[in-house]
Enzyme design. Sequence first.
Site, PDB file in Angstrom:
ATOM      1  CE  LYS A  86      30.815  32.646  51.615  1.00  0.00           C
ATOM      2  NZ  LYS A  86      31.143  32.963  50.216  1.00  0.00           N
ATOM      3  CG  ASP A 139      29.306  36.077  51.052  1.00  0.00           C
ATOM      4  OD1 ASP A 139      29.664  36.448  49.934  1.00  0.00           O
ATOM      5  OD2 ASP A 139      30.080  36.058  52.022  1.00  0.00           O
ATOM      6  CG  ASN A 140      29.023  33.012  47.244  1.00  0.00           C
ATOM      7  OD1 ASN A 140      29.199  33.322  48.411  1.00  0.00           O
ATOM      8  ND2 ASN A 140      29.653  32.007  46.681  1.00  0.00           N
ATOM      9  CG  ASP A 146      37.889  34.661  51.712  1.00  0.00           C
ATOM     10  OD1 ASP A 146      37.795  34.103  50.595  1.00  0.00           O
ATOM     11  OD2 ASP A 146      37.216  35.664  52.012  1.00  0.00           O
ATOM     12  CB  SER A 197      29.444  34.654  55.383  1.00  0.00           C
ATOM     13  OG  SER A 197      28.678  35.064  54.288  1.00  0.00           O
ATOM     14  CB  CYS A 245      28.042  39.587  44.296  1.00  0.00           C
ATOM     15  SG  CYS A 245      29.561  38.802  44.901  1.00  0.00           S
ATOM     16  CG  HIS A 303      29.482  40.779  50.236  1.00  0.00           C
ATOM     17  ND1 HIS A 303      29.773  41.298  49.005  1.00  0.00           N
ATOM     18  CD2 HIS A 303      29.460  39.432  50.081  1.00  0.00           C
ATOM     19  CE1 HIS A 303      29.899  40.295  48.148  1.00  0.00           C
ATOM     20  NE2 HIS A 303      29.729  39.167  48.767  1.00  0.00           N
ATOM     21  CG  HIS A 362      38.369  39.912  51.813  1.00  0.00           C
ATOM     22  ND1 HIS A 362      39.285  40.102  50.812  1.00  0.00           N
ATOM     23  CD2 HIS A 362      37.557  38.902  51.392  1.00  0.00           C
ATOM     24  CE1 HIS A 362      39.031  39.274  49.812  1.00  0.00           C
ATOM     25  NE2 HIS A 362      37.989  38.526  50.144  1.00  0.00           N
ATOM     26  CD  GLN A 374      34.760  30.825  57.928  1.00  0.00           C
ATOM     27  OE1 GLN A 374      35.235  30.003  58.693  1.00  0.00           O
ATOM     28  NE2 GLN A 374      35.189  30.956  56.693  1.00  0.00           N
ATOM     29  CB  SER A 392      40.263  43.138  50.532  1.00  0.00           C
ATOM     30  OG  SER A 392      41.080  42.272  51.292  1.00  0.00           O
ATOM     31  CB  SER A 440      43.849  41.331  54.146  1.00  0.00           C
ATOM     32  OG  SER A 440      42.575  41.664  53.663  1.00  0.00           O
ATOM     33  CG  ASN A 456      31.308  28.926  48.835  1.00  0.00           C
ATOM     34  OD1 ASN A 456      31.116  30.134  48.810  1.00  0.00           O
ATOM     35  ND2 ASN A 456      30.962  28.129  47.829  1.00  0.00           N
ATOM     36  CD  GLU A 467      33.621  33.639  54.156  1.00  0.00           C
ATOM     37  OE1 GLU A 467      33.612  32.944  55.193  1.00  0.00           O
ATOM     38  OE2 GLU A 467      32.811  34.555  53.948  1.00  0.00           O
ATOM     39  CG  HIS A 517      39.434  34.349  45.998  1.00  0.00           C
ATOM     40  ND1 HIS A 517      38.889  34.872  47.157  1.00  0.00           N
ATOM     41  CD2 HIS A 517      40.733  34.104  46.276  1.00  0.00           C
ATOM     42  CE1 HIS A 517      39.821  34.927  48.099  1.00  0.00           C
ATOM     43  NE2 HIS A 517      40.946  34.463  47.592  1.00  0.00           N
TER      44      HIS A 517
HETATM   45  P1  NAI Z   1      29.959  29.246  40.819  1.00  0.00           P
HETATM   46  O1  NAI Z   1      30.700  28.000  40.562  1.00  0.00           O
HETATM   47  O2  NAI Z   1      28.597  29.194  41.418  1.00  0.00           O
HETATM   48  O3  NAI Z   1      29.859  30.141  39.491  1.00  0.00           O
HETATM   49  C1  NAI Z   1      30.873  30.300  38.564  1.00  0.00           C
HETATM   50  C2  NAI Z   1      30.231  30.158  37.177  1.00  0.00           C
HETATM   51  O4  NAI Z   1      31.184  30.495  36.176  1.00  0.00           O
HETATM   52  C3  NAI Z   1      29.769  28.730  36.891  1.00  0.00           C
HETATM   53  O5  NAI Z   1      28.396  28.710  36.587  1.00  0.00           O
HETATM   54  C4  NAI Z   1      30.639  28.293  35.727  1.00  0.00           C
HETATM   55  O6  NAI Z   1      29.970  27.417  34.842  1.00  0.00           O
HETATM   56  C5  NAI Z   1      30.988  29.618  35.076  1.00  0.00           C
HETATM   57  N1  NAI Z   1      32.197  29.587  34.236  1.00  0.00           N
HETATM   58  C6  NAI Z   1      33.353  28.891  34.425  1.00  0.00           C
HETATM   59  N2  NAI Z   1      34.217  29.109  33.424  1.00  0.00           N
HETATM   60  C7  NAI Z   1      33.605  29.985  32.577  1.00  0.00           C
HETATM   61  C8  NAI Z   1      33.992  30.592  31.354  1.00  0.00           C
HETATM   62  N3  NAI Z   1      35.156  30.322  30.787  1.00  0.00           N
HETATM   63  N4  NAI Z   1      33.120  31.447  30.780  1.00  0.00           N
HETATM   64  C9  NAI Z   1      31.908  31.717  31.326  1.00  0.00           C
HETATM   65  N5  NAI Z   1      31.490  31.153  32.485  1.00  0.00           N
HETATM   66  C10 NAI Z   1      32.324  30.294  33.098  1.00  0.00           C
HETATM   67  O7  NAI Z   1      30.915  30.113  41.770  1.00  0.00           O
HETATM   68  P2  NAI Z   1      30.487  31.401  42.627  1.00  0.00           P
HETATM   69  O8  NAI Z   1      30.116  30.970  43.987  1.00  0.00           O
HETATM   70  O9  NAI Z   1      29.567  32.214  41.823  1.00  0.00           O
HETATM   71  O10 NAI Z   1      31.909  32.124  42.781  1.00  0.00           O
HETATM   72  C11 NAI Z   1      32.580  32.674  41.653  1.00  0.00           C
HETATM   73  C12 NAI Z   1      33.883  33.344  42.115  1.00  0.00           C
HETATM   74  O11 NAI Z   1      33.592  34.445  42.971  1.00  0.00           O
HETATM   75  C13 NAI Z   1      34.802  32.446  42.938  1.00  0.00           C
HETATM   76  O12 NAI Z   1      36.131  32.769  42.637  1.00  0.00           O
HETATM   77  C14 NAI Z   1      34.489  32.831  44.372  1.00  0.00           C
HETATM   78  O13 NAI Z   1      35.532  32.489  45.254  1.00  0.00           O
HETATM   79  C15 NAI Z   1      34.296  34.315  44.215  1.00  0.00           C
HETATM   80  N6  NAI Z   1      33.497  35.020  45.220  1.00  0.00           N
HETATM   81  C16 NAI Z   1      33.737  36.366  45.329  1.00  0.00           C
HETATM   82  C17 NAI Z   1      33.030  37.125  46.217  1.00  0.00           C
HETATM   83  C18 NAI Z   1      33.327  38.571  46.342  1.00  0.00           C
HETATM   84  O14 NAI Z   1      32.858  39.209  47.285  1.00  0.00           O
HETATM   85  N7  NAI Z   1      34.074  39.172  45.446  1.00  0.00           N
HETATM   86  C19 NAI Z   1      31.980  36.542  47.076  1.00  0.00           C
HETATM   87  C20 NAI Z   1      31.758  35.128  46.835  1.00  0.00           C
HETATM   88  C21 NAI Z   1      32.499  34.412  45.935  1.00  0.00           C
END
Ligand code: NAI
Length: 476
Positions: A229, A233-234, A137, A405, A238, A397, A51, A409, A79, A74, A224, A199, A344
């Site tokens: 991180k 960050d997550n 990322d 984070s 968020c 963020h 991003h 990196q 983003s 990006s 990650n 990332e 993501h």
């Molecule tokens: P995580 O693996 O810690 O959490 C995801 C959760 O979703 C898990 O607990 C899993 O059991 C649950 N899950 C999976 N399938 C499901 C379903 N069908 N119904 C309900 N729950 C379900 O992963 P994390 O770190 O929380 O990341 C989640 C997403 O967010 C990833 O795609 C990551 O890349 C993205 N992300 C986005 C950020 C942003 O700024 N927008 C920042 C950090 C991560």
Amino acid sequence: MDYKVADLSLADFGRREIRLAEHEMPGLMATRKEYADSQPLRGAKIMGSLHMTIQTAVLIETLVDLGADVRWVSCNIFSTQDHAAAAVVVGRDGTVEDPKGVPVFAWKGETLEEYWWCTDQALRWPDGSFPNMILDDGGDATLLVHKGAEYEAAGAVPSASEDDPEEWKIILDTLRRTIADAPGRWTETAASVKGVTEETTTGVHRLYEMAKAGTLKFPAINVNDSVTKSKFDNKYGCRHSVLDGLNRATDVLIGGKVAVICGYGDVGKGCAEALKGQGARVIVTEIDPICALQAAMDGFQVAVLEDVVGIADIFVTTTGNKDIIRADHMAQMKHQAIVSNIGHFDNEIDMAGLARTPGIEKIEIKPQVHEWRFADGHSIIVLAEGRLMNLGCATGHPSFVMSNSFTNQVIAQIELFAKTEEYPVGVYVLPKHLDEKVARLHLDALGVKLTTLSKEQADYIGVDVEGPYKPEHYRY
Ligand code: NAI
């Protein structure tokens, strides 16, 4: 210098915000100081796909200060902050007429074709050479290099089938075109890349899949899963930016509303806490019994989406999985329910299925905010076309959390570039003492006073006075 951004005249505004961000990114600034003389990234040609925000600008200029030659895109079509992109291109010593910074190929609101064109541009240097490091990322740059090399080895890029997602067809077209332009180019890139630092959760997932299948072509550091991180960050990132996305997109009052958070991992925990803090009644959906139990213990109702789809006002998907909110779910939602994704990729919400709903009408309220009106007259509001709403509708963020984070990196880039032989092809996390170092760099700014262990105490719990303080299996 080659580059493509929206408007270079935004560079001054970008530079002013970068100056403020630098103060809020103590980890990156300390890293600049620590490595100013040794220049550990001299000779590194880093292609970054992350991003293109103000915070990323501070990361890019840190990599440059450590000796790297950098090109950037990006990792999401919505983003980019155009003023950040402009400032990075103009650079600290350049002018709009004579830019002297880093080539960036990114603007807010790219088409998917433009997105993959940008990725290709950043993966080749004007002298015909290729990167020797990738900072990714979500894994799109890594994917392009791997698929390109795979199809070059196979002698042809396969044709897409009718049912393939639109984006996959564009990726195949990009590969066909680039291989025709420079045959063998992807094989050479895969061989010249010393490593990738990834990332996010979704990109890391792709890397482990490739490692398992034996198709990974260069070593990777999973940034990650540094504690500093994903647990910051997550979660805390968020917790901040989910509200920013909702507010800037809709400005709907959150207090008193019913919000459904799909997924209670790191991102879900941050989002649920944020909405609860605003006075929403939060309901969580989960598939993992441990995370479901955590949500229950944290005071949230845990339900299946089908049971609550008709009563909620706000939906946020945080799973990194696909098909979480389907078109038939959206058809059953309340009038003007808000549907958003902070994971993501955009496949958490079935946007294609929504568009195919008979009689549906899409009305643009403003860019990245759309009302979808069903044939019966009721409508829902979809943020950022189903893509990550905190970066699509707001600015992602804040700097302080991204400093954690991005310090990971930079350290990961140095590890893979300077100690290549210590990392055979595989996926690694940074050692715990470096994770603790990243945290330590951020304590002073918050006025944190850390207690020092006595030698006797350290011996009693079996650690060194200087750390690491926890065994590898500790979960924080
Ligand atoms: P995580 O693996 O810690 O959490 C995801 C959760 O979703 C898990 O607990 C899993 O059991 C649950 N899950 C999976 N399938 C499901 C379903 N069908 N119904 C309900 N729950 C379900 O992963 P994390 O770190 O929380 O990341 C989640 C997403 O967010 C990833 O795609 C990551 O890349 C993205 N992300 C986005 C950020 C942003 O700024 N927008 C920042 C950090 C991560």
